[in-house]
Scaffold this active site. Sequence first.
Site, PDB file in Angstrom:
ATOM      1  N   LYS A 102       0.803  -1.213   0.000  1.00 30.64           N
ATOM      2  CA  LYS A 102       0.000   0.000   0.000  1.00 30.64           C
ATOM      3  C   LYS A 102       0.840   1.268   0.000  1.00 30.64           C
ATOM      4  CE  LYS A 102      -4.042  -1.856  -0.273  1.00 30.64           C
ATOM      5  NZ  LYS A 102      -4.795  -1.781  -1.557  1.00 30.64           N
ATOM      6  N   THR A 117     -11.639  -9.201  -5.505  1.00 26.08           N
ATOM      7  CA  THR A 117     -10.843 -10.326  -5.986  1.00 26.08           C
ATOM      8  C   THR A 117     -11.734 -11.476  -6.431  1.00 26.08           C
ATOM      9  OG1 THR A 117      -9.018  -9.720  -4.517  1.00 26.08           O
ATOM     10  CG2 THR A 117      -9.037 -11.963  -5.365  1.00 26.08           C
ATOM     11  N   SER A 164     -11.525  -3.660   0.857  1.00 26.54           N
ATOM     12  CA  SER A 164     -11.300  -5.045   1.255  1.00 26.54           C
ATOM     13  C   SER A 164     -12.580  -5.640   1.829  1.00 26.54           C
ATOM     14  CB  SER A 164     -10.189  -5.121   2.303  1.00 26.54           C
ATOM     15  OG  SER A 164      -8.968  -4.714   1.761  1.00 26.54           O
ATOM     16  N   HIS A 217      -8.116   2.086  -7.060  1.00 28.05           N
ATOM     17  CA  HIS A 217      -8.137   0.929  -6.168  1.00 28.05           C
ATOM     18  C   HIS A 217      -9.246   0.021  -6.668  1.00 28.05           C
ATOM     19  CE1 HIS A 217      -8.844  -0.788  -1.866  1.00 28.05           C
ATOM     20  NE2 HIS A 217      -8.010  -1.543  -2.555  1.00 28.05           N
TER      21      HIS A 217
END
Length: 528
Positions: free
Chosen positions: A197, A239, A234, A216
């Site tokens: 990061k 993903t 997150s 991001h």
Amino acid sequence: MNQLFSETPISELLKVGNTFINLSVPELIEHAVKKNEGVLASNGALCVTTGKYTGRSPKDKFIVKDELTENMIDWSRNQSISDDVFNTLYRKLTNYLCIKKDRYVFRGFAGADPEHSLSIQIINEFAWQNLFCRQLFIEPSKVNLNQYHSPFTVLSVPGFKADPATDGTKSEAFIIISIKHRAVLIGGTEYAGEIKKSIFTVMNYVLPQKGIMPMHCSANQGKDGRVALFFGLSGTGKTTLSNTTDRLLIGDDEHGWSDHGVFNIEGGCYAKTMRLTQAKEPQIYACIQFGSVLENVVLSSADRTPDYTNGSLTENTRVAYSMSTVRNALSSSQGGHPSTIIFLTADAFGVLPPLSILTTEQAMYQFLSGYTSKLAGTERGIIDPEATFSTCFGAPFMPLQATSYAKLLGNFINKYNVNVFMVNTGWIGGPFGVGERIDLSFTRKMIQGALDNCLNECDTVNDPIFGLRIPKSCPGVPNHLLMPWNSWHNQEAYERASKALAHLFIRNFERFSNVPELIRSAGPIKGL
């Protein structure tokens, strides 16, 4: 340049003791195992633990305020620290490394587009962290080495702990970025995500000054060449939802968008593994093999099989693996201009529509808001989901004024006629603890509908509170699921929760004083 920084140049530091530069994956694993930094799991991955720091530590991250950054950085969202503190800690870190026997160096790049790549040099105290860097960043062989010059250097020294009373930090841990010195100092924390990061933060400073949008987000490409972007913090599913068998993965987490198209900033993926199963996420599961790094995953004592259901160390269990292990990865890590953008949010209130179609102004509003729920483990102290607004879906990594990123995004959306959607991967039928998490299979169907352009002409309903257009139907998704109020047994409770979240949106957006009214009015309806 400040004299203290040049007292022990990096070139001199690397001449002391044993300096290992760009070791191979097997060599790094051998070093890590020999030094008891980690053990091999049954699937071949190197399994390590990171001690008390199992997630990022935002309160310990700083940017040096100097003549280069004083008028560039948004200091309302970024912590400043003096050049004197940076130089003092730099001297202490280099002295610490000089008495250590071994150090590991990764030299490579951030940014798959050679025209916009950043040369980086990461010096690690631990072999396993150097393996992490090799997996997460772009190897020298992937970019012409003639382009490697004036690298941005990261010193990652977990064994050195700061003394807040004398070092000017807030705790034993620190992450300090100096644009002027082209260096990052990391100490006191073993969590490797701080390395990743910090480089992303640097790119978010550099790229906009070249007219490039740093993001991001995940990115993938269909068989027809159409590119999609997935924004989200997150735990929102970037993903999982971007890594599918029927599309080529451009990158997992960080990208740039230039007039050439989209390019990956990294060379690998850093995926959450908590409750990972082969059935639900086969692509990620298959990538966990020899060379990948498992962070804080508990192994069975008998045969070292990873237990992805065990969160005794942290809910933020992670795996770092190279893009080369992703079977459906796009080898160039570059794609054309996106045709679809998807904002992912995990709504803990349980009131946002599972699927919404956004105008450009709504996209800029939602981008600036960056609403989601922080999930357990992504930061220290987070145990239950917590409603939060993270500007640009990545506020801790966006050093410039948020509106500068939003303007770039809006310009690119209009210039390339991009369709924008918001997908709620959070709760329906009630808030966290009452409602249920939206089924992943339905979320995938909504994503597919957005990518297939089958929602562009569908009938819609306007959300009466948030002003969002909700499709009345989506292939493979029950119609009643698309209207959030249909999932609640108590309509009064739904309305109260919706208004409560709307007020949070409105209050949060008040901090953006220089936003055009068209964008400001694209949020929840005022006066409810």
